[in-house]
Design an enzyme around this catalytic site. Structure first.
Site, PDB file in Angstrom:
ATOM      1  N   THR A 188       0.856  -1.182   0.000  1.00  0.00           N
ATOM      2  CA  THR A 188       0.000   0.000   0.000  1.00  0.00           C
ATOM      3  C   THR A 188       0.901   1.243   0.000  1.00  0.00           C
ATOM      4  OG1 THR A 188      -0.010   0.048   2.399  1.00  0.00           O
ATOM      5  CG2 THR A 188      -1.776  -1.183   1.357  1.00  0.00           C
ATOM      6  N   GLU A 333      -5.593  -3.911  -1.073  1.00  0.00           N
ATOM      7  CA  GLU A 333      -5.978  -5.076  -0.270  1.00  0.00           C
ATOM      8  C   GLU A 333      -7.065  -5.914  -0.944  1.00  0.00           C
ATOM      9  OE1 GLU A 333      -5.502  -2.004   0.785  1.00  0.00           O
ATOM     10  OE2 GLU A 333      -4.682  -1.927   2.820  1.00  0.00           O
ATOM     11  N   LYS A 445     -16.247  16.138  10.629  1.00  0.00           N
ATOM     12  CA  LYS A 445     -17.237  15.875  11.678  1.00  0.00           C
ATOM     13  C   LYS A 445     -17.706  17.200  12.256  1.00  0.00           C
ATOM     14  CE  LYS A 445     -15.146  11.427  12.572  1.00  0.00           C
ATOM     15  NZ  LYS A 445     -13.753  11.433  12.182  1.00  0.00           N
ATOM     16  N   TRP A 450     -21.671  13.997  10.008  1.00  0.00           N
ATOM     17  CA  TRP A 450     -20.581  13.846   9.054  1.00  0.00           C
ATOM     18  C   TRP A 450     -20.888  14.588   7.750  1.00  0.00           C
ATOM     19  CZ3 TRP A 450     -18.767   8.011   9.277  1.00  0.00           C
ATOM     20  CH2 TRP A 450     -18.217   7.781  10.545  1.00  0.00           C
TER      21      TRP A 450
END
Ligand code: AMP
Length: 555
Positions: A188, A333, A445, A450
């Site tokens: 990654t 992944e 936030k 959100w």
């Protein structure tokens, strides 16, 4: 208890090599065209590719490389890199593709963590190899992807690819490998902490290629001419080097020149029908095509992913050039494909605006992958297109754990109840369409609610004067965090804070409106072209929002 009745079919292991064998037999004369770093165009066929991959396998075995050992690559999209994919995995070694855009210290970490035996490199990376070699003592030799004349002068153990391959006869049968054996190792980008390794198996790569090739995924056909702009050093170029041979598609590999002009010329010359890449690449391609007043004469469709595809880009491709855009989401992944935005029969009958609303999202899963969103308490959230939650996935091409470096697999499992937490925050609507709203650490936030930074960015880049935009959380005394928009203007454009904020009117709820806009010359990007929000947040940590004063701000 009756004995369980087992199926009575052959248990043929799924091996990566069989993808190339298939192409070498049934698309034997189909071309693989590469723009070489030397500047010229190289052409050969799947038949040639398989023979040279076998020669490479023989050469590596002669050098003493054993099954399971890692062979690194530092290379652009080209025929030798493709040979490296198959010439390593074919005999049971592991192909470790390294992203040369990472910092040299990160690359050295990766090479040592992977314990690479040899590293194949395009000679454009010779200066990088010079830097890396002293800190990578376990690499027995660096193999220059060149003939003898092209081998750079370096103070490191060096070998030449063409000499190695040329010394072998290619008279070799690929062994049948246990499908659970490792095939590729991809790290990654490691924006936070060290990069982590995803170790794919033969089975996972094979199944991912079959999934990617489905008509409602990438949909490869033997009639296609396929140009992966996405680099082969980034998550196996999204599986194209496996899906194209599986289908027998022509492959066009663009090398190092990924600017709009070079790509456009190659697409036209090689009659490319399908391509795939990240939004920034398409931005420069579209700008070039517009500047010369051209059109795409053969390009039919393109997969855009890696970061959110701005709706304006999707519409420009479709309305002005008749090219279908397939918005996709995935991650290292996940090998990487998770979802693609394609309409089913019923959805395709809906009005244009409704179809577009769906196609702008990241889409539905490929059969085999399962996804869900969960709330803070870990409980699954409704698929109503409104609830935001942490996105979890599972499936045969999703990692079970990260590569620990010593085969012990002793690192703590990242899974939660058998699901992999992606670190993305998303909604899933009643049609099953995923919409990524943020990385979990990027979500804004505001007063316990959100706000999606990616939605606010998409609106900004739809403004004709905006070249690029990032929306980040900025500290606020009352609401905790409020959105700050950081914008790069198009050259010569004069858009102001006020006109840009006015552009949001009616497009988002009032409490989603950015509190401020700042203009910058450029935005920081990661090695894989994603916005580096962490850096931006650090840079604007002390920024005082105009709404911070009396607590009576718009939110
Ligand atoms: P990587 O492992 O480098 O491929 O990065 C994977 C991450 O890129 C995902 O977890 C997402 O955060 C982001 N990403 C990939 N595709 C998209 C997309 N279409 N829209 C938004 N974010 C995306």
């Amino acid at each position: 208890m009756p004995m369980p009745l087992l199926g009575q079919m052959m248990d043929v292991p799924l091996n990566v090599s069989t993808l190339l064998v298939h192409a070498a037999r049934y698309a034997a004369d189909t071309e693989i065209v590469s723009r070489r770093i030397e500047g010229d165009i190289h052409r050969y066929t799947y038949r040639d590719c398989e023979r040279r991959a076998k020669q490479l396998a023989q050469a590596l075995m002669r050098l003493g490389v054993a099954q399971g050992e890692r062979i690194g690559t530092l290379a652009w999209n080209g025929y030798r890199h493709l040979e490296a994919y198959y010439g390593t995995t074919g005999f049971g070694a592991v192909c470790h593709t390294i992203n040369p855009r990472l910092f040299p210290e990160q690359i050295a970490y990766i090479v040592n963590h992977a314990d690479d035996r040899y590293i194949l490199f395009d000679t454009t990376f010779a200066p990088l190899v010079a830097k890396l070699a002293p800190s990578c003592p376990n690499v027995k030799a660096w193999i220059a992807l060149a003939d003898d004349a092209g081998i750079p002068a370096l103070d490191a153990p060096l070998l030449g690819y063409e000499a190695l391959v040329g010394a072998q006869d290619g008279d070799y049968e690929w062994p049948v490998l246990d499908e659970r054996l490792a095939s590729y190792l991809c790290y990654t980008s490691g924006t936070t902490g060290h990069p982590k390794g995803a170790l794919y198996s033969h089975r996972s790569v094979y199944l991912h290629a079959m999934g990617a090739a489905l008509p409602d995924a990438m949909g490869f056909s033997a009639h296609d001419s396929v140009l992966p702009v996405v680099p082969m050093f980034h998550v196996n170029a999204w599986g194209i080097p496996h899906g194209a041979p599986l289908a027998g598609s022509k492959l066009v590999l663009p090398g190092k020149d990924l600017d709009g002009k070079s790509l456009y010329e190659l697409m036209e010359a090689e009659r490319v029908t399908f391509s795939a890449g990240v939004p920034t690449v398409w931005m420069s391609l579209l700008a070039h095509v517009k500047s010369i007043g051209a059109t795409f004469s053969t390009l039919e469709r393109t997969v855009i992913g890696g970061s959110s595809c701005p709706p304006s880009m999707l519409e420009t491709f479709e309305d002005e050039y008749g090219v279908r855009v397939i918005h996709a989401w995935g991650m290292t992944e996940m090998s990487p494909l998770g979802t693609l935005a394609r309409l089913n029969w019923e959805q395709a009958q809906r009005p244009l605006e409704e179809r577009r609303r769906l196609l702008r999202k990241q889409g539905t899963v490929i059969c085999g992958v399962d996804m869900k969103i969960v709330g803070q308490d870990g409980r699954e959230l409704p698929r109503d297109g409104v609830a935001f939650g942490d996105l979890h996935v599972r499936g045969p091409w999703v990692i079970d754990r990260y590569f620990s470096g010593d085969e012990s697999g002793s690192d703590a499992s990242p899974l939660i109840d058998g699901w992999f937490p992606t670190g993305d925050v998303a909604t899933i609507d009643p049609d099953g369409f995923l919409q990524i709203t943020d990385r979990s650490k990027d979500v804004i936030k505001s007063g316990g609610e959100w706000i999606s930074s990616s939605e606010l960015e998409n609106i900004a880049v739809a403004h004709p004067d905006v070249a690029e935009a990032a929306c980040i959380a900025c500290r606020h005394p009352k609401w905790d965090e409020r959105p700050l928009l950081v914008v790069v203007r198009r050259p010569g454009a004069a858009v102001t804070r006020e006109t840009l904020l006015a552009f949001y009117e009616g497009k988002v709820a009032k409490w989603w409106m950015p509190d401020d806009v700042v203009f910058v010359d450029e935005l920081p990007h990661t090695a894989t072209g994603k916005l580096m929000k962490l850096k931006l947040r650090e840079r604007f940590r002390g920024h005082v929002l105009p709404t911070s004063g009396d607590g009576s701000e718009s939110a």
